[in-house]
Structure formats: structure tokens, C-alpha cells
Design a protein around this motif. Structure first.
Motif, PDB file in Angstrom:
ATOM      1  N   VAL A   1       0.855  -1.183   0.000  1.00  0.00           N
ATOM      2  CA  VAL A   1       0.000   0.000   0.000  1.00  0.00           C
ATOM      3  C   VAL A   1       0.889   1.230   0.000  1.00  0.00           C
ATOM      4  N   ARG A   2       0.285   2.327  -0.406  1.00  0.00           N
ATOM      5  CA  ARG A   2       1.001   3.585  -0.422  1.00  0.00           C
ATOM      6  C   ARG A   2       0.385   4.515   0.606  1.00  0.00           C
ATOM      7  N   LEU A   3       1.266   5.291   1.264  1.00  0.00           N
ATOM      8  CA  LEU A   3       0.761   6.249   2.249  1.00  0.00           C
ATOM      9  C   LEU A   3      -0.150   7.277   1.604  1.00  0.00           C
ATOM     10  N   GLU A   4       0.086   7.523   0.301  1.00  0.00           N
ATOM     11  CA  GLU A   4      -0.762   8.499  -0.380  1.00  0.00           C
ATOM     12  C   GLU A   4      -2.236   8.076  -0.355  1.00  0.00           C
ATOM     13  N   ASP A   5      -2.491   6.735  -0.232  1.00  0.00           N
ATOM     14  CA  ASP A   5      -3.869   6.255  -0.160  1.00  0.00           C
ATOM     15  C   ASP A   5      -4.547   6.738   1.120  1.00  0.00           C
ATOM     16  N   PHE A   6      -3.729   7.102   2.125  1.00  0.00           N
ATOM     17  CA  PHE A   6      -4.278   7.577   3.404  1.00  0.00           C
ATOM     18  C   PHE A   6      -4.242   9.100   3.502  1.00  0.00           C
ATOM     19  N   GLY A   7      -3.892   9.752   2.393  1.00  0.00           N
ATOM     20  CA  GLY A   7      -3.869  11.213   2.395  1.00  0.00           C
ATOM     21  C   GLY A   7      -2.574  11.812   2.898  1.00  0.00           C
ATOM     22  N   VAL A   8      -1.483  10.997   2.964  1.00  0.00           N
ATOM     23  CA  VAL A   8      -0.201  11.480   3.482  1.00  0.00           C
ATOM     24  C   VAL A   8       0.915  10.968   2.575  1.00  0.00           C
ATOM     25  N   SER A   9       1.855  11.840   2.238  1.00  0.00           N
ATOM     26  CA  SER A   9       3.017  11.411   1.457  1.00  0.00           C
ATOM     27  C   SER A   9       4.057  10.794   2.383  1.00  0.00           C
ATOM     28  N   GLN A  10       4.965  10.015   1.785  1.00  0.00           N
ATOM     29  CA  GLN A  10       6.033   9.399   2.567  1.00  0.00           C
ATOM     30  C   GLN A  10       6.919  10.460   3.213  1.00  0.00           C
ATOM     31  N   GLU A  11       7.174  11.533   2.470  1.00  0.00           N
ATOM     32  CA  GLU A  11       8.033  12.609   2.987  1.00  0.00           C
ATOM     33  C   GLU A  11       7.403  13.269   4.210  1.00  0.00           C
ATOM     34  N   ILE A  12       6.098  13.545   4.137  1.00  0.00           N
ATOM     35  CA  ILE A  12       5.415  14.175   5.272  1.00  0.00           C
ATOM     36  C   ILE A  12       5.338  13.215   6.447  1.00  0.00           C
ATOM     37  N   PHE A  13       5.082  11.938   6.158  1.00  0.00           N
ATOM     38  CA  PHE A  13       4.956  10.957   7.232  1.00  0.00           C
ATOM     39  C   PHE A  13       6.272  10.814   8.005  1.00  0.00           C
ATOM     40  N   ASN A  14       7.406  10.978   7.313  1.00  0.00           N
ATOM     41  CA  ASN A  14       8.709  10.849   7.954  1.00  0.00           C
ATOM     42  C   ASN A  14       9.268  12.195   8.414  1.00  0.00           C
ATOM     43  N   SER A  15       8.391  13.134   8.674  1.00  0.00           N
ATOM     44  CA  SER A  15       8.828  14.451   9.137  1.00  0.00           C
ATOM     45  C   SER A  15       7.915  14.920  10.260  1.00  0.00           C
ATOM     46  N   TRP A  16       8.272  16.086  10.822  1.00  0.00           N
ATOM     47  CA  TRP A  16       7.442  16.678  11.872  1.00  0.00           C
ATOM     48  C   TRP A  16       6.402  17.640  11.292  1.00  0.00           C
ATOM     49  N   SER A  17       6.145  17.485   9.973  1.00  0.00           N
ATOM     50  CA  SER A  17       5.082  18.276   9.330  1.00  0.00           C
ATOM     51  C   SER A  17       3.786  17.485   9.218  1.00  0.00           C
ATOM     52  N   PHE A  18       3.787  16.256   9.734  1.00  0.00           N
ATOM     53  CA  PHE A  18       2.578  15.420   9.709  1.00  0.00           C
ATOM     54  C   PHE A  18       1.482  16.071  10.543  1.00  0.00           C
ATOM     55  N   ASN A  19       0.272  16.129   9.953  1.00  0.00           N
ATOM     56  CA  ASN A  19      -0.855  16.772  10.632  1.00  0.00           C
ATOM     57  C   ASN A  19      -2.086  15.886  10.494  1.00  0.00           C
ATOM     58  N   SER A  20      -2.442  15.204  11.578  1.00  0.00           N
ATOM     59  CA  SER A  20      -3.589  14.293  11.527  1.00  0.00           C
ATOM     60  C   SER A  20      -4.914  15.036  11.540  1.00  0.00           C
ATOM     61  N   LEU A  21      -4.904  16.328  11.841  1.00  0.00           N
ATOM     62  CA  LEU A  21      -6.159  17.099  11.854  1.00  0.00           C
ATOM     63  C   LEU A  21      -6.775  17.201  10.464  1.00  0.00           C
ATOM     64  N   THR A  22      -5.944  17.067   9.437  1.00  0.00           N
ATOM     65  CA  THR A  22      -6.438  17.222   8.064  1.00  0.00           C
ATOM     66  C   THR A  22      -6.960  15.910   7.472  1.00  0.00           C
ATOM     67  N   LEU A  23      -6.882  14.818   8.231  1.00  0.00           N
ATOM     68  CA  LEU A  23      -7.283  13.516   7.715  1.00  0.00           C
ATOM     69  C   LEU A  23      -8.718  13.187   8.105  1.00  0.00           C
ATOM     70  N   SER A  24      -9.316  12.281   7.331  1.00  0.00           N
ATOM     71  CA  SER A  24     -10.661  11.801   7.662  1.00  0.00           C
ATOM     72  C   SER A  24     -10.574  10.684   8.688  1.00  0.00           C
ATOM     73  N   LYS A  25     -11.718  10.248   9.209  1.00  0.00           N
ATOM     74  CA  LYS A  25     -11.727   9.187  10.218  1.00  0.00           C
ATOM     75  C   LYS A  25     -11.109   7.902   9.671  1.00  0.00           C
ATOM     76  N   ASN A  26     -11.521   7.478   8.479  1.00  0.00           N
ATOM     77  CA  ASN A  26     -10.993   6.241   7.918  1.00  0.00           C
ATOM     78  C   ASN A  26      -9.502   6.337   7.632  1.00  0.00           C
ATOM     79  N   GLN A  27      -9.062   7.527   7.175  1.00  0.00           N
ATOM     80  CA  GLN A  27      -7.636   7.712   6.926  1.00  0.00           C
ATOM     81  C   GLN A  27      -6.835   7.580   8.231  1.00  0.00           C
TER      82      GLN A  27
END
Length: 906
Positions: A535-561
């Protein structure tokens, strides 16, 4: 020589001063009566005389004290100068104190002391070689004197420096082209009217030379530390360099120095008392020459030849005597030097005198030849035997002095060692054991120091440890007694007081007992495909680069994501076939568990499931940064990930203080002690107790117990009441192991610092590991200010919105509104400045010191507090004084963060 010259003969016991015995005065009785009468006046003046003497003594003491202060000031200025601690000065100081230099200087010293006398004993008629060698020795002495004067503060104006100056200058008396005597030049006896005065000056110079050469013996003292029985080490404990053995060596040196001072002073001073005594010399030589000269002048040539025969017979019984005679003329050059030139005309009496056989050979060293002459007659005397005797006695004196210094010093120091050093050694042995436990002071340090030449007690291992013990205790005492609330709060704004109120309270966490490290264990896996397909992180609304940084923001994601991302984070944390979520069944179980957890989170602004996913992401990143695989087992990592997901289950959006204030059933149930955190643990295990959501179903009984313990402990430590105690624990951990954490780190290919083996040993201690586990979850829980600015700002706003919602309830219920909860009064940017300054910055500064790879969080924190300051200035437009005060607070926080990143000791 005039014909009326008569040598003055002084018999033993004669003196220029007559010893007279005064007779009894006829007026003695009357004088005694007058003396008795005067006693009263003398007694009356006694007190005034005593006061005058006391004042004089005080002035003397004051002068000594001022001189001592001046010397100490000079030494202190040198020791505190930038040059003194420069690499070159340290290298030169090490060379001067090293064994190789000591051996070289011992050889040079022996050459300086004995080579001139050995040359006399051996009868070497050469000056070039000895002059070259002694010049090199003098150059070495001068070089050592100059270097020690600029690299050793203790050397300045010390006994050693004064004696080195004296001994070095004395070398000019042994070098022929300076003030020394050439081996290939005969010595001329003085025969003028000032003979007595000149001879006294020569004896004075000789006394100064002997004393100065004795001054060279002070150099011997520096080499005593290399003598095995004076080195201060025990044969039974050769591998340990302790302060007691250092003290023993120092005492030996100090005692030997005192003995040497007395010995050298005696050698230097006693000859001076002989300067003013008339020399007990043999004047027979000059008498014979005078008689022969008179015979020649009066043309009594037969008498002259007869006198030569009598002279030969007279000296046949002595070790010295004439070997050559001639008639000639004495002359004085422009520099006042007297020379005698024998006539070249061998006719008559001149030829007979020159051909006379004294049956004695010329000396091997021309400097051992003594020329005795008048104006017309000269006799050369072979004084080689006397010179050899003098040289032998000189060498014997030097040898005896060295023996006295060494062995008297050894005898005295051995007494002091038995009385003082042995008990001290036993006591400091205990200190060393304690310090080795406290500071991880391994035997490797001792081994390294054994290779160095330790000459100062202050640089010894135990003294360093004792100094560190005191420093550590002072810091620990400061950490333990530090007030969480500043003393001065009058000028603080409401936002700052609100932050301090949040921090106020007792540490109610239970003390943890020691536990042994237990590996995760091996669990049998079911064969089959992995539960997480490609699977790709992009399927969850997050890029690999953002996921591996302190710019990750779960407030912008949906419940399922968020649910899918949580499952992905845990499943992908460990490599395939590792960890505890691998097979399809395990992934499905974790998917149901995560969905159940999400349902239990309430729709509050901050403590929602978005916060749960955010903390889970932060825990996974922090674990990577601290190289958790080196210090934690897979089971412990899995426990933290599960705890992160459920650490705020069921949070109602109000804090523990509110629950206690209104008498909520949770506060009643848990006796006001972390009611929310206890409730979170209970709800988490309510979910896991259900068969369809039990993510621990595949664990053994022991593994389950360990996971439960870690989850409960870490979740309970997310209570802000435990925050300050956790900060102190981290600070204390760094202080107690400063030597390990400030060592030069190594980096991997990606530039990440590699955790060292000593650090691994510290973090895997059971008590320390428990603190690490609690710290990881709590730091992730409060890490919002350490994110990228946009993420930090978003989370700060939803957090304040939840505070304001609680404040609205407090107003409705008529209970005190907490400082941070009043939406009508609170300044948002200023509240964040205080939150970072008082709570977040000290916590993350302590973590960054322990784990430098968290430096990115520190950098974000430093930038974010500056951004909040800019926002506050734009909103409030404060006065210049208040602006400067806030700016100073912000800069102080930034400085602390930078020092932590550099691992600067506190």
C-alpha cells in the motif's frame, strides 16, 4: 722580584686580631650600683620597646604576606591565561613532565656534575670536546628553565626555579671560552703585592662555583618520582593509579625537597665562611723561586744550580713538584694578563737551568701545570696529582649529597606514608568504588592515565572524582530543590500563571522496583501472506516525505484515513516477520482494535482520535530517533505503540482539576489521583478484554503481564502532575552520566548519531528503561510545539478551544475559572510562550541532551517560540520594556535549546 722580598709566614693559630683579656675596672662597683638604679627606668620603657618590636614583626609579616600574594598573583595570571591552556603549552608541559625528557635531563645533570672532574682524573689535555658537551648541557638547562617558566605556574619563583637559575649560570665556570679554565693552558701563580686580595677573590669565586654546582642538584629532585621506591605506587596494586599513591609520591618529593634545601644551602653557605680566613697554602714554591731568582740576579750561578738540586730533593717526597725551569722575562699585556717568556739564548746559566733534570714529567693536562715566577726566573710545577685528588673529593662530595637527599627523603617519606597515606588510601579506595558506580568511571580511564606522568595530586583520578561528586551533588540538590513555581509572580500575566497552575502539584506516581531486562520472546507465526499488502501512504492522504517528518498533521485527515494510518504505523514499525502484527489474523485483529478505540474517543476539540493518531505517529518517530532497537525489545516498542493509541480514550475535554472541583464520579472513583489517566487505562483494557479486539491474544502470559505494566505506567505518566518529576529525572540521568553523554559521538551514513555502547548500558538499566518508556509517550503527548509551524499553530488553536470550552462550563457552574480557560482574557500567543518556556522547553532540552538525534524537534521549538513572540507583538503592541522582557525570555529558551543540541554540560 725585589731583592728585599720576604714571604710572610703565618703559623697555625695566628690571627690579625689579638685576643685581649680586659682587666677589672676600679669603678666596676660604682657602675653596677648605677645599673641597679637604672633598672626602674629600663622596666618603665619595656612596654614601649615591646610594642615597637611587635609593630616591626607585623611589618615584616605584612611584607612576607605581600610578597607571597604577589607570587601567587603572578602564578594565577599565568595559569588563567589563554596561552596556558593552549595545545602548545599543554604539549610542552607534558613533554617537560614526561619520562623521556627526565632521562635526558638526568644524563645532562650527571655530565654537568662530574664531567669536568672526570676530565681532570683522566688527565685529558683537550678542551674542545668538553666545551661542546657542557655548552649543549647549558643550552638544555636554559631551554628547560625558559619553557617551565612559561608553561608551569607552580614553577614561577619557586625553589626549583631559583636553583635552576643558579645552577645554569654556574656552567660558565666549567666552559673554557667563558670563565672556565682551559685544559691546555698552564696556571700562573700570583706574586704581586695584591696576592692576598686576589687569592681571596679566587677562593670566593671557587666557593661560589662549588655552591652553584650544588645548585644543579635541585634538578635531581624532579627525577625522584621516576625512582621505583619513590614513585608512590604499590607493587601489589600496580594497575591502579590512586590519589593515595600520588600523595605518597608527592610527600616523598616534598620531603626530599626540604632535605635538599638544607643540604644545598649547607654546601653553598659553609664555604663562604672560609673566604675571609687567610688561605692555608704552600708558599714554599714561591720561596724557592725567589731564592733562585736572587742567585741569578747576583750572578751566583753555582749557588743557583745547587739550589735547583736542593729543590728537586725537597719535592721528591711530595706528590707534586717542579719539572721545568728557565730564565726569562715577565711581562704584562694591555689587559693586565701576566706572561713569562723564557729566553732563547741557551748559553751559560740559562742553558744549564733549562737543561736541569728534575726527574719529573710534565702533567698530561697543561692546566695542571702551575707557573711560579719572579721577574727573571720561572719554575713550572706538576700539580696533576693534587688536581686529581681535588676532583675526586669533589665527585665524592656530589655523590654523597645526592645519596643524602634521596635516602633521607625516602626515610622521612616512608614514615609519613605509614602514618597518613595508608589509611587515606583505604578511605579513598571506597570513594573510588562509589564514584565508579555513580559516574561509570571505568578501568579504561585509569589505564589511560597510567600511561601519563601524573605529577599533580589535583589531576589524579580520585581528586577528579571527588570534585565531580561535589559538583554532581550540588546540581542534584539544585534539581531536587528547584521550585516549579518561580518566587516572583507579581509581574506575570494571567497566561503565565495559568501554565504554572497546570504544573503545580505533587508527583503522585508510584515508585518502581528494579526489574530484569526480558527479551520479547519468540512467538510462533501462522504461515500465510502478510496482512498489509503493498500500500502507499498516499492512499491515506499522506506522502512518505510528510509521514517521515514533523510536518505530519492528523487534523487534516478523515476518520478512515486516521484508522488506516494508525494500523499502517504499527504494522510497518518493525520489519516483516518481526514485531507482533504480521500475519493476516494479527492485522485484522489490530484493525478491529483500532476501530474500537476510535469509537471510544469523544468528539472534543483536542483530545480526540486525531490526537491519538498524532501521538502514535510521534511515538514511532521518537523511537526511531533514539535508536530504540538498541535499548528496547520489540515487545516494549509494541507496548508503547498500543499505549499511544489508547492513552486518551474517552477523554471528556476537561482536566483532572475540573473533575475534582465538581466532584465528578471519576474523581471519586480514583480518589482525585489521575482520574482521567486511570480511566484511559481501564477503557483500553476493556477493549482488549473482548475476544474480537484483543490485540494481545497471541502473547504469552509473561509477555501480557509486561505489556500491561508498560501500558499502565506510561499512560499514568501522561498526567501533567508527573511532568516536573520526569524533567528532573532526565536532568539527573544526564548529570549522573555526563562523561558518557558528552563523549565524542559517531555518525552513520545518513549523518545520524550512533548510540554508543556505554549509553546502551545506561538506558537498559531497569529503572532507567522504565523512565525512558514513560518519557517517550509523554514527550509525544506534548510534542505539538515541536512540530512544523503550521502544525504547531493548528494544534495550539484546538487545544485552546478545548480549554475555553471548559472555561465556559466553569462559568456556568459558578466555580473558579482556571487561568488558561477564560476566552475573554487569555492572549493566545502569550500563553504559548509561557507554555513552551515553563513546561515544554525544559522537558525537551533534557531529552535532547540524552538523545541528540531529537535536535530537529529542538530546532522547531526554537523557531516556534519566536513565531509566537512575533504574533504576540503584532496583537498587543506592547511597551518597549515589556517587549524587551519577553524577548529576553525567548532568547534564553533558544540558548538553552542550542546548548542542549551541543550537549554542553549544565
Amino acid at each position: 722580584m725585589p731583592a728585599d722580598f720576604e714571604p710572610t709566614m703565618v703559623l697555625p693559630g695566628d690571627s690579625d686580631q689579638s685576643a685581649t683579656v680586659p682587666g677589672v675596672s676600679p669603678r666596676r662597683e660604682s657602675r653596677e650600683k648605677e645599673h641597679v638604679k637604672g633598672r626602674a627606668s629600663v622596666s618603665a620603657s619595656l612596654n614601649s620597646d615591646t610594642r615597637a618590636q611587635e609593630a616591626k614583626r607585623k611589618r615584616s609579616f605584612g611584607l612576607c604576606a605581600s610578597l607571597g600574594g604577589a607570587v601567587s598573583s603572578i602564578r594565577m595570571k599565568l595559569a588563567s591565561s589563554r596561552w596556558y591552556s593552549s595545545p602548545l603549552a599543554v604539549a610542552l608541559r607534558g613533554m617537560m613532565q614526561g619520562r623521556n625528557w627526565a632521562i635526558l635531563m638526568v644524563i645532562a645533570l650527571l655530565l654537568a656534575l662530574f664531567m669536568p672532574d672526570i676530565w681532570v682524573l683522566a688527565g685529558v689535555n683537550d678542551t674542545i670536546f668538553i666545551d661542546v658537551v657542557l655548552t649543549l648541557v647549558m643550552a638544555l638547562f636554559t631551554l628547560e628553565l625558559l619553557i617551565l617558566s612559561v608553561v608551569d605556574s607552580h614553577y614561577i619563583l619557586s625553589f626549583f626555579q631559583l636553583m635552576d637559575i643558579f645552577g645554569t649560570v654556574s656552567m660558565i665556570f666549567d666552559i673554557s671560552f667563558m670563565l672556565g679554565v682551559a685544559a691546555d693552558e698552564a696556571q700562573i701563580a700570583s706574586n704581586n703585592a695584591d696576592a692576598t686580595a686576589n687569592l681571596m677573590l679566587l677562593r670566593a669565586a671557587r666557593a661560589a662555583k662549588v655552591g652553584a654546582r650544588a645548585g644543579r642538584l635541585s634538578r635531581v629532585l624532579r627525577f625522584l618520582r621516576f625512582v621505583p621506591f619513590l614513585a608512590g605506587g604499590d607493587k601489589q596494586d600496580e594497575n591502579q593509579t590512586g590519589i593515595a599513591s600520588m600523595i605518597s609520591g608527592q610527600l616523598a618529593n616534598l620531603v626530599a625537597t626540604r632535605v635538599a634545601c638544607l643540604t644545598i644551602i649547607l654546601v653553598m653557605v659553609i664555604p663562604l665562611f672560609d673566604i675571609w680566613t687567610f688561605p692555608q697554602s704552600d708558599y714554599s714554591l714561591q720561596t724557592w723561586v725567589n731564592r733562585l731568582s736572587v742567585d741569578v740576579d747576583e750572578m751566583r750561578y753555582d749557588d743557583c744550580m745547587a739550589e735547583l738540586g736542593l729543590m728537586k730533593d725537597f719535592y721528591d717526597r711530595k706528590a707534586y713538584g717542579p719539572y721545568l725551569a728557565c730564565i726569562g722575562v715577565a711581562s704584562t699585556d694591555s689587559e693586565g694578563q701576566v706572561t713569562f717568556t723564557c729566553t732563547q739564548n741557551m748559553a751559560g746559566i740559562a742553558g744549564q737551568v733549562a737543561a736541569f733534570d728534575f726527574s719529573r714529567e710534565a702533567p698530561p693536562r697543561l692546566s695542571s701545570s702551575l707557573i711560579v715566577h719572579t721577574g727573571t726566573f720561572m719554575v713550572q710545577v706538576n700539580m696533576h696529582s693534587n688536581a686529581q685528588v681535588e676532583a675526586g673529593f669533589s665527585m665524592g662530595t656530589m655523590t654523597f649529597i645526592i645519596v643524602i637527599m634521596v635516602f633521607c627523603g625516602l626515610a622521612l617519606s616512608s614514615v609519613v606514608t605509614d602514618l597518613a597515606v595508608r589509611p587515606l588510601e583505604r578511605m579513598l579506595g571506597t570513594v573510588r568504588k562509589i564514584a565508579s558506580t555513580v559516574f561509570k568511571f571505568t578501568a579504561e580511564v585509569s589505564a589511560e592515565q597510567n600511561e601519563e606522568e601524573v605529577t599533580d595530586i589535583d589531576s589524579s583520578n580520585e581528586m577528579k572524582l571527588l570534585e565531580k561528586v561535589v559538583q554532581k551533588l550540588a546540581i542534584i540538590a539544585d534539581l531536587q530543590t528547584a521550585r516549579a513555581v518561580p518566587d516572583e509572580t507579581e509581574d506575570m500575566r494571567d497566561e503565565d500563571l495559568g501554565i504554572l497552575s497546570m504544573m503545580h502539584g505533587a508527583n503522585i506516581t508510584k515508585s518502581k522496583g528494579r526489574q530484569t531486562r526480558r527479551p520479547s520472546g519468540t512467538v510462533q507465526r501462522k504461515k500465510g501472506h502478510l496482512g498489509v499488502p503493498a500500500v502507499r501512504l498516499e492512499d491515506f492522504g499522506v506522502s512518505q516525505e510528510i509521514f517521515n517528518s514533523w510536518s505530519f498533521n492528523s487534523l487534516t485527515l478523515s476518520k478512515n484515513q486516521r484508522i488506516n494510518l494508525a494500523v499502517y504505523t504499527v504494522c510497518k514499525f518493525h520489519e516483516e516477520t518481526e514485531g507482533f502484527v504480521n500475519t493476516g489474523d494479527e492485522v485484522g485483529m489490530f484493525q478491529r482494535f483500532t476501530t474500537a478505540v476510535e469509537k471510544e474517543y469523544l468528539p472534543v476539540p483536542f483530545h480526540s482520535f486525531a490526537h491519538s493518531v498524532d501521538v502514535l505517529h510521534a511515538v514511532s518517530r521518537v523511537l526511531r530517533c533514539i535508536s530504540s532497537s538498541s535499548i528496547l525489545s520489540e515487545l516494549e516498542e509494541f507496548s508503547l505503540l498500543v499505549a499511544a493509541l489508547g492513552h486518551d480514550i474517552g477523554h471528556p475535554g476537561v482536566n483532572n482539576g475540573f473533575l475534582s472541583e465538581v466532584g465528578h464520579e471519576l474523581a471519586m472513583q480514583y480518589n482525585d489521583r489521575s482520574p482521567l489517566e486511570n480511566m484511559h487505562c481501564a477503557k483500553l483494557y476493556t477493549i482488549t478484554n473482548k475476544q474480537e479486539t484483543n490485540v494481545f491474544y497471541h502473547l504469552s502470559k509473561d509477555q501480557y503481564k509486561e505489556v500491561r505494566k508498560i501500558c499502565i505506567e506510561s499512560i499514568l505518566h501522561t498526567d501533567m502532575m508527573a511532568h516536573q518529576a520526569m524533567v528532573k529525572d532526565l536532568q539527573m540521568l544526564f548529570q549522573m552520566n555526563t562523561e558518557v553523554f558528552t563523549a565524542e559521538p559517531e555518525c552513520d551514513d545518513k549523518g545520524q548519531l550512533i548510540i554508543s555502547q556505554p549509553e546502551v548500558e545506561i538506558f537498559t538499566e531497569p529503572d532507567t528503561k522504565s523512565k525512558v518508556l514513560n518519557c517517550v509517550l509523554h514527550s509525544a503527548d506534548v510534542s505539538n510545539p515541536c512540530r512544523a509551524w503550521d502544525v504547531t499553530h493548528d494544534w495550539a488553536m484546538v487545544c485552546l478551544e478545548e480549554f475555553f470550552a471548559q472555561g465556559d462550563q466553569e462559568k456556568l457552574l459558578g466555580i473558579p475559572v482556571q487561568f488558561l480557560n477564560d476566552r475573554d482574557k487569555l492572549n493566545k500567543p502569550n500563553s504559548q510562550i509561557g507554555f513552551i518556556e515553563f513546561m515544554i522547553a525544559p522537558f525537551f532540552v533534557a531529552q535532547i541532551r540524552l538523545w541528540p538525534n531529537l535536535h530537529e524537534m529542538g530546532g522547531n521549538l526554537s523557531r516556534n517560540i519566536a513565531n509566537w513572540q512575533d504574533m504576540w507583538e503584532k496583537e498587543v503592541s506592547p511597551a518597549e520594556e515589556e517587549r524587551a522582557k519577553v524577548k529576553g525570555r525567548v532568547e534564553k529558551v533558544q540558548t538553552n535549546i542550542n546548548e542542549a543540541i551541543q550537549r554542553t554540560p549544565i
